[in-house]
Design a protein around this motif. Structure first.
Motif, PDB file in Angstrom:
ATOM      1  N   ASP A 117       3.245  -2.789  -5.446  1.00 57.56           N
ATOM      2  CA  ASP A 117       4.311  -2.733  -4.557  1.00 57.56           C
ATOM      3  C   ASP A 117       5.683  -3.115  -5.275  1.00 57.56           C
ATOM      4  O   ASP A 117       6.665  -2.853  -5.692  1.00 57.56           O
ATOM      5  CB  ASP A 117       4.338  -3.022  -3.366  1.00 57.56           C
ATOM      6  N   LYS A 127      11.620   2.225  -3.988  1.00 63.96           N
ATOM      7  CA  LYS A 127      10.180   2.193  -3.283  1.00 63.96           C
ATOM      8  C   LYS A 127       9.179   2.765  -3.952  1.00 63.96           C
ATOM      9  O   LYS A 127       8.979   3.799  -4.752  1.00 63.96           O
ATOM     10  CB  LYS A 127      10.448   2.698  -1.901  1.00 63.96           C
ATOM     11  N   ALA A 210       6.384  -2.538   8.571  1.00 69.21           N
ATOM     12  CA  ALA A 210       6.395  -2.299   7.006  1.00 69.21           C
ATOM     13  C   ALA A 210       7.643  -3.106   6.393  1.00 69.21           C
ATOM     14  O   ALA A 210       7.785  -3.005   5.351  1.00 69.21           O
ATOM     15  CB  ALA A 210       6.498  -1.029   6.698  1.00 69.21           C
ATOM     16  N   TYR A 212       9.324  -6.260   4.486  1.00 67.64           N
ATOM     17  CA  TYR A 212       8.883  -7.588   3.864  1.00 67.64           C
ATOM     18  C   TYR A 212      10.052  -8.557   3.904  1.00 67.64           C
ATOM     19  O   TYR A 212       9.910  -9.650   3.325  1.00 67.64           O
ATOM     20  CB  TYR A 212       8.886  -6.987   2.280  1.00 67.64           C
ATOM     21  N   ARG A 222       2.411  -0.816   5.159  1.00 75.98           N
ATOM     22  CA  ARG A 222       3.194  -0.209   3.817  1.00 75.98           C
ATOM     23  C   ARG A 222       2.460   0.548   2.979  1.00 75.98           C
ATOM     24  O   ARG A 222       2.839   1.479   2.437  1.00 75.98           O
ATOM     25  CB  ARG A 222       3.903  -1.353   2.982  1.00 75.98           C
ATOM     26  N   ASN A 226       2.963   4.597   2.272  1.00 79.08           N
ATOM     27  CA  ASN A 226       3.110   5.236   1.029  1.00 79.08           C
ATOM     28  C   ASN A 226       2.007   6.310   0.972  1.00 79.08           C
ATOM     29  O   ASN A 226       2.310   7.359   0.463  1.00 79.08           O
ATOM     30  CB  ASN A 226       2.638   4.182   0.028  1.00 79.08           C
TER      31      ASN A 226
END
Length: 616
Positions: A117, A127, A210, A212, A222, A226
């Protein structure tokens, strides 16, 4: 060998100390956040300090302990907390070890996803999207044959380190199991657990699962998000018709006729980013370089205009940027690019436009060569394509691109450009300024002297820095910051980067002043910001310059936000976008060179036209 025997004995032993539970918990939690600290940005801190002296510090202090920008190790991973809670609940059962065997690979999966990530965010400024990134990884693995021996050795060392990390984490999970087995279950323990989980749920409901930035973070949501987004992308791709619905706006350019056709040199300068005009270490040398170039060009009658353009990518994936420039479509991920390649014949683009005007179109990509599983393709239909094998270079290898840009440009001019009677379009993707920035090739009077020229022997310091170059290439921003802190020079610092940019500008200057026809139009634009050096807040913009001996043509550029000269204040408005440059160039040529009787100039699409595959 004695060290490894002791290490093996230690890891196989059963941890029995009371503190082992908390040590294991702290280490496992810190490992989860280590990738974000190393890869996120220059704002990452090993030891964040609360804002005690700022105005309104009581609110800021509360916010500091709840949600803060940047990344650090002083956060709590809610996923790990859930694992520890489950292990605590089953700690009195005989089958508890099977729960540990199940949760340990789950933890490794979350650690791997966290690393992936933040690597994608740091390197590409985007992203992560598994559906696109897997396609990119497929091609990246094919390019693994280009790795230097030292980098291959470094990657092998990192693989061994990861194996050791997995082994050590198994020991830490064993320590958790034994420590939780001895943990007393009473009212205090229950209240502490409920308090912690209450805080986790409140923060999750307040800031999302999700995000951070909270001090308590989830990784699994997350990961799931995804996967869901990747599923929507896959469904969108599979639902497309066999023939893509192409926006017809650019087809209107087919009716345009040019009364005069200048030679067009479109040079995509590798890693040529706006950081050069913003970074405190780079802006001074870069300004002086541009002033010198402008004086040299001005003495020979060349006029210049400069602006900035927002690239679709950051740090890497130059092919997406080049395709965006040529097509007027924003191709910012591998899914869209693969679709375009599959249906390239249906799309109008700059090469098609110039081919219809009887230009001799030539593509120069020095490092491109056939590889197993990754064939060489030209979806644009250039009349002549020059790749690695065509150049017949047998000299020393320089950096990732191998062939010096001066040699490549000299070769195509000698063998192709000077021999054609038709107007020329050269699309040159430079490579010498590609990271990592190691030893520079020399600038010579005759490009042929580079073919077989011996390389000066490397000093011990150079060899040491070459090793650092490879380590940093893999470790990315983390090793770069560590190397800066230790005041180590090398091949991934701002000074080395600037020297390679200056080299390419000197190559362009030498060619423009000595060999370029007077009736030429030069477009020089960066493909993306440089990797490893560019903080996220610096964005995606790259400089773009137009050079011509026709002052009226350069004056027209001011209508599109350009400023005369080779520099522009980075804070000024009027920035272009890479997907708008195709229509900008066509309209510019039509306004200045368009034949009479063909109506008004074609429309300028500043943001390009939409690609048939919209983001789901």
């Amino acid at each position: 060998m004695g060290f490894f025997r002791r290490l093996k004995t230690t890891l196989q032993a059963s941890p029995r100390r009371p503190a082992d539970l908390w040590i294991a918990l702290i280490v496992l939690n810190g490992l989860i956040f280590l990738p974000s600290v190393l890869l996120r940005s220059e704002k990452s801190l090993l030891l964040p300090l609360p804002p005690l002296h700022e105005p309104g510090h009581w609110f800021n202090l509360f916010a500091f302990f709840v949600r803060r920008e940047g990344q650090d190790l002083f956060r709590l991973c809610a996923d790990l907390l859930a694992m520890v809670t489950l292990m605590a609940l089953v700690s009195r059962f005989s089958w508890k070890r099977w729960v540990r065997y199940l949760l340990w690979p789950v933890y490794l999966l979350l650690l791997a996803y966290q690393s992936y990530d933040f690597t994608i965010r740091a390197l590409f400024g985007q992203k992560p999207l598994l559906y696109s990134d897997v396609l990119h990884l497929r091609d990246a693995l094919t390019l693994a044959s280009d790795l230097t021996a030292s980098l291959a050795l470094t990657l092998a060392g990192i693989a061994a380190l990861l194996a050791l990390l997995a082994w050590a984490s198994a020991y830490l999970f064993k320590a958790l199991e034994l420590g939780l087995e001895r943990l007393p279950f009473n009212r205090k323990t229950l209240m502490a657990g409920l308090t912690v989980w209450g805080s986790v749920l409140v923060l999750g409901l307040a800031f999302g699962w999700a995000d951070y930035r909270p001090t308590v973070q989830w990784v699994a949501p997350r990961f799931v998000a995804n996967l869901e987004t990747s599923g929507r992308w896959r469904a969108a791709v599979e639902s497309l018709p066999a023939r893509l619905p192409v926006d017809s706006s650019y087809f209107a350019y087919d009716g345009l006729r040019l009364q005069y056709r200048p030679d067009v040199y479109f040079i995509v300068l590798e890693s040529y980013g706006k950081i050069l005009a913003r970074d405190s270490h780079l802006q001074g040398p870069y300004r002086r370089l541009m002033e010198q170039m402008q004086r040299d060009f001005g003495r020979r009658g060349w006029h210049c205009a400069t602006n900035y353009s927002e690239a679709p990518v950051k740090g890497a994936r130059s092919w997406l940027s080049a395709a965006t420039l040529l097509t007027g479509l924003r191709l910012d991920n591998q899914v869209a690019f693969d679709l375009f390649q599959e249906h390239a014949g249906d799309f109008p683009h700059l090469v098609r436009f110039l081919n219809r005007h009887n230009y001799f179109t030539l593509l120069l990509q020095p490092p491109t060569r056939p590889r197993h599983g990754l064939p060489v393709a030209d979806p644009f239909g250039f009349e002549q394509v020059v790749h690695y094998d065509t150049l017949k270079y047998r000299g020393p290898e320089y950096g990732w691109g191998i062939i010096p840009d001066q040699y490549s440009l000299g070769y195509v001019h000698h063998h192709y450009l000077r021999r054609t009677y038709r107007p020329t379009f050269l699309f040159f993707e430079t490579v010498t300024s590609h990271a990592p920035w190691g030893p520079l090739p020399p600038l010579v009077d005759d490009w042929r002297a580079l073919n077989g020229r011996p390389v000066p022997p490397a000093s011990p310091d150079t060899i040491h820095l070459a090793l650092w170059q490879d380590v940093v290439l893999v470790a990315q921003n983390a090793a770069l910051r560590a190397r800066r802190a230790l005041r180590l020079g090398g091949a991934l610092d701002p000074g080395s980067y600037f020297q390679h940019v200056a080299y390419d500008w000197n190559v362009i200057s030498d060619y423009l002043l000595r060999q370029a026809p007077d009736h030429s139009l030069f477009i020089i634009v960066g493909d993306h910001q440089p990797p490893f050096l560019t903080p996220m807040e610096y964005g995606y913009q790259t400089p773009i310059h137009l050079l011509s001996k026709d002052p009226a043509l350069i004056q027209l550029c001011r209508d599109y936000g350009f400023e005369t000269g080779l520099s522009k204040d980075p804070g000024r408005p009027g920035v272009l976008r890479h997907e708008g440059i195709f229509s900008f160039l066509v309209q510019l040529l039509a306004r200045h060179y368009g034949a009479e009787g063909y109506g008004p100039p074609p429309q300028y699409h500043s943001a390009g036209v939409p690609f048939p595959l919209a983001e789901p």
